[in-house]
Write a protein that holds these residues in place. Structure first.
Motif, PDB file in Angstrom:
ATOM      1  N   MET A 122      52.960  61.914  55.660  1.00 39.98           N
ATOM      2  CA  MET A 122      54.258  61.293  55.448  1.00 39.98           C
ATOM      3  C   MET A 122      55.120  61.224  56.711  1.00 39.98           C
ATOM      4  O   MET A 122      55.763  60.198  56.970  1.00 39.98           O
ATOM      5  N   PRO A 123      55.170  62.278  57.539  1.00 44.10           N
ATOM      6  CA  PRO A 123      55.951  62.132  58.782  1.00 44.10           C
ATOM      7  C   PRO A 123      55.430  61.010  59.669  1.00 44.10           C
ATOM      8  O   PRO A 123      56.208  60.318  60.334  1.00 44.10           O
ATOM      9  N   ARG A 124      54.103  60.794  59.671  1.00 45.29           N
ATOM     10  CA  ARG A 124      53.531  59.721  60.491  1.00 45.29           C
ATOM     11  C   ARG A 124      53.860  58.345  59.915  1.00 45.29           C
ATOM     12  O   ARG A 124      54.077  57.385  60.659  1.00 45.29           O
ATOM     13  N   ILE A 125      53.889  58.238  58.580  1.00 48.22           N
ATOM     14  CA  ILE A 125      54.226  56.960  57.954  1.00 48.22           C
ATOM     15  C   ILE A 125      55.682  56.604  58.218  1.00 48.22           C
ATOM     16  O   ILE A 125      56.030  55.437  58.454  1.00 48.22           O
ATOM     17  N   LEU A 126      56.545  57.602  58.186  1.00 43.80           N
ATOM     18  CA  LEU A 126      57.971  57.354  58.403  1.00 43.80           C
ATOM     19  C   LEU A 126      58.301  57.090  59.864  1.00 43.80           C
ATOM     20  O   LEU A 126      59.348  56.508  60.174  1.00 43.80           O
ATOM     21  N   ASP A 127      57.433  57.490  60.761  1.00 39.92           N
ATOM     22  CA  ASP A 127      57.641  57.270  62.189  1.00 39.92           C
ATOM     23  C   ASP A 127      57.071  55.903  62.572  1.00 39.92           C
ATOM     24  O   ASP A 127      55.876  55.654  62.421  1.00 39.92           O
ATOM     25  N   GLY A 128      57.916  55.025  63.060  1.00 43.67           N
ATOM     26  CA  GLY A 128      57.463  53.683  63.406  1.00 43.67           C
ATOM     27  C   GLY A 128      56.371  53.665  64.444  1.00 43.67           C
ATOM     28  O   GLY A 128      55.532  52.757  64.467  1.00 43.67           O
ATOM     29  N   ALA A 129      56.326  54.674  65.314  1.00 46.01           N
ATOM     30  CA  ALA A 129      55.344  54.701  66.394  1.00 46.01           C
ATOM     31  C   ALA A 129      53.935  54.958  65.876  1.00 46.01           C
ATOM     32  O   ALA A 129      52.962  54.527  66.495  1.00 46.01           O
ATOM     33  N   THR A 130      53.803  55.681  64.777  1.00 48.53           N
ATOM     34  CA  THR A 130      52.470  56.034  64.268  1.00 48.53           C
ATOM     35  C   THR A 130      52.147  55.352  62.937  1.00 48.53           C
ATOM     36  O   THR A 130      51.044  55.531  62.413  1.00 48.53           O
ATOM     37  N   ARG A 131      53.059  54.582  62.408  1.00 48.98           N
ATOM     38  CA  ARG A 131      52.824  53.952  61.110  1.00 48.98           C
ATOM     39  C   ARG A 131      51.642  52.992  61.163  1.00 48.98           C
ATOM     40  O   ARG A 131      50.821  52.943  60.244  1.00 48.98           O
ATOM     41  N   GLU A 132      51.525  52.240  62.244  1.00 49.09           N
ATOM     42  CA  GLU A 132      50.419  51.293  62.367  1.00 49.09           C
ATOM     43  C   GLU A 132      49.082  52.022  62.441  1.00 49.09           C
ATOM     44  O   GLU A 132      48.078  51.571  61.885  1.00 49.09           O
ATOM     45  N   GLU A 133      49.072  53.175  63.098  1.00 49.13           N
ATOM     46  CA  GLU A 133      47.845  53.964  63.163  1.00 49.13           C
ATOM     47  C   GLU A 133      47.429  54.437  61.778  1.00 49.13           C
ATOM     48  O   GLU A 133      46.251  54.393  61.415  1.00 49.13           O
ATOM     49  N   VAL A 134      48.395  54.901  61.006  1.00 50.30           N
ATOM     50  CA  VAL A 134      48.100  55.350  59.641  1.00 50.30           C
ATOM     51  C   VAL A 134      47.552  54.197  58.819  1.00 50.30           C
ATOM     52  O   VAL A 134      46.605  54.361  58.037  1.00 50.30           O
ATOM     53  N   GLY A 135      48.127  53.013  58.995  1.00 50.15           N
ATOM     54  CA  GLY A 135      47.642  51.855  58.259  1.00 50.15           C
ATOM     55  C   GLY A 135      46.194  51.537  58.582  1.00 50.15           C
ATOM     56  O   GLY A 135      45.382  51.292  57.682  1.00 50.15           O
ATOM     57  N   ALA A 136      45.850  51.555  59.874  1.00 44.96           N
ATOM     58  CA  ALA A 136      44.473  51.273  60.280  1.00 44.96           C
ATOM     59  C   ALA A 136      43.521  52.335  59.736  1.00 44.96           C
ATOM     60  O   ALA A 136      42.413  52.018  59.270  1.00 44.96           O
ATOM     61  N   GLU A 137      43.944  53.600  59.769  1.00 50.17           N
ATOM     62  CA  GLU A 137      43.113  54.683  59.242  1.00 50.17           C
ATOM     63  C   GLU A 137      42.916  54.530  57.732  1.00 50.17           C
ATOM     64  O   GLU A 137      41.816  54.777  57.208  1.00 50.17           O
ATOM     65  N   THR A 138      43.977  54.149  57.038  1.00 46.34           N
ATOM     66  CA  THR A 138      43.885  54.004  55.582  1.00 46.34           C
ATOM     67  C   THR A 138      42.935  52.884  55.202  1.00 46.34           C
ATOM     68  O   THR A 138      42.088  53.039  54.310  1.00 46.34           O
ATOM     69  N   ILE A 139      43.043  51.744  55.865  1.00 45.49           N
ATOM     70  CA  ILE A 139      42.162  50.615  55.566  1.00 45.49           C
ATOM     71  C   ILE A 139      40.721  50.961  55.894  1.00 45.49           C
ATOM     72  O   ILE A 139      39.792  50.639  55.143  1.00 45.49           O
ATOM     73  N   ALA A 140      40.503  51.633  57.031  1.00 48.42           N
ATOM     74  CA  ALA A 140      39.140  52.025  57.399  1.00 48.42           C
ATOM     75  C   ALA A 140      38.552  52.986  56.371  1.00 48.42           C
ATOM     76  O   ALA A 140      37.376  52.872  55.992  1.00 48.42           O
ATOM     77  N   LEU A 141      39.363  53.933  55.897  1.00 46.17           N
ATOM     78  CA  LEU A 141      38.896  54.883  54.885  1.00 46.17           C
ATOM     79  C   LEU A 141      38.577  54.169  53.578  1.00 46.17           C
ATOM     80  O   LEU A 141      37.545  54.443  52.948  1.00 46.17           O
ATOM     81  N   ALA A 142      39.439  53.246  53.162  1.00 51.08           N
ATOM     82  CA  ALA A 142      39.195  52.512  51.919  1.00 51.08           C
ATOM     83  C   ALA A 142      37.904  51.711  52.010  1.00 51.08           C
ATOM     84  O   ALA A 142      37.102  51.684  51.063  1.00 51.08           O
ATOM     85  N   ARG A 143      37.671  51.071  53.131  1.00 53.96           N
ATOM     86  CA  ARG A 143      36.434  50.297  53.308  1.00 53.96           C
ATOM     87  C   ARG A 143      35.212  51.218  53.266  1.00 53.96           C
ATOM     88  O   ARG A 143      34.177  50.871  52.681  1.00 53.96           O
TER      89      ARG A 143
END
Length: 264
Positions: free
Chosen positions: A68-89
């Protein structure tokens, strides 16, 4: 009312015995399945119980503290998104390679066993981001639809305890895939459960209304396809007979060196 004794005798005709019929076999072969009762459909989307639910909630606690701290931080939000999509795939590929032998609750048990608690927790929390969820909504047809639906159902079952509201995202995605693939009854139930988890979840509100109004989902599918093409542009390939970039320059340089030596 038929007067023909050959097909409609006065004493009536025996009905076929209850059991497998040619029509039922043909429908099964074509991929048409009995969806079950309302209660059965809801049970496949209901949260887990018992010791396994406690383990799932503990995993969600750990993931929340880390993500959650990474999602709320604009600097790392994109990284979390890429990690989430990769995990889902990756999880969808896992499910594709391990199809369940049986359907219904037994298939759900199989899918639950394929997911680790920490994997599921990270994905559940990642899907709370609207942009990440919208990318996941693109997996609604062809070979992606079946593993995506299995994954969203399994994630919805992992939204236990204090994380009940988090089920709105996977439930809505499950409803969307069901609606997109022609299973409107399951879609309506999933959308309804999503709104029960979070009455203000806008994505579920819109899809639930559209499904109930009988709107063709193709319009939304087309929008998602266009967005995917925009985000994942195909790399242009050199046509036959065209040198790869840089090849022509190297050839020209070699030619110029040969010409210079001959002039010397």
């Amino acid at each position: 009312m038929c007067p023909d004794e050959r097909c409609c005798p006065a004493d009536g005709s025996l009905l076929a015995a209850v059991g497998t019929s040619v029509l039922a076999a043909t429908a099964t072969f074509a991929g048409l399945q009995v969806r079950g009762s309302l209660k059965e459909i809801e049970s496949r989307l209901a949260p887990l119980r018992g010791a396994v639910a406690e383990e799932a909630e503990q995993a969600l606690d750990r993931a929340a503290a880390a993500l959650m701290p990474r999602i709320l931080d604009g600097a790392t939000r994109e990284e979390v998104g890429a990690e989430t999509i990769a995990l889902a795939r990756a999880l969808m590929r896992r499910m594709t390679l391990a199809p369940p032998v049986e359907g219904g609750a037994h298939a759900d048990d199989w899918d639950d066993a394929l997911l680790g608690h920490d994997e599921a927790a990270a994905l559940i929390l990642g899907l709370q981001d609207r942009e990440i969820r919208d990318v996941a909504a693109e997996w609604m047809e062809k070979e992606e639809a079946a593993p995506a639906l299995r994954l969203w159902r399994a994630l919805a079952r992992r939204c236990v305890g204090a994380y009940g509201e988090h089920a709105a995202a996977p439930l809505t995605l499950a409803g969307w895939v069901s609606w997109s693939t022609g299973d409107e009854p399951t879609a309506r139930i999933a959308f309804g459960l999503a709104l029960r988890a979070d009455a203000e979840y806008r994505f579920a509100q819109l899809l639930h209304h559209a499904c109930n109004e009988g709107i063709d989902p193709e319009g939304l599918r087309q929008c998602l396809r266009e967005e995917r093409r925009r985000r994942e542009p195909r790399r242009s390939r050199p046509s036959a007979g065209t040198r790869p970039p840089g090849r022509r320059d190297r050839t020209a340089r070699r030619g110029s060196r040969r010409t210079a030596r001959s002039e010397q």
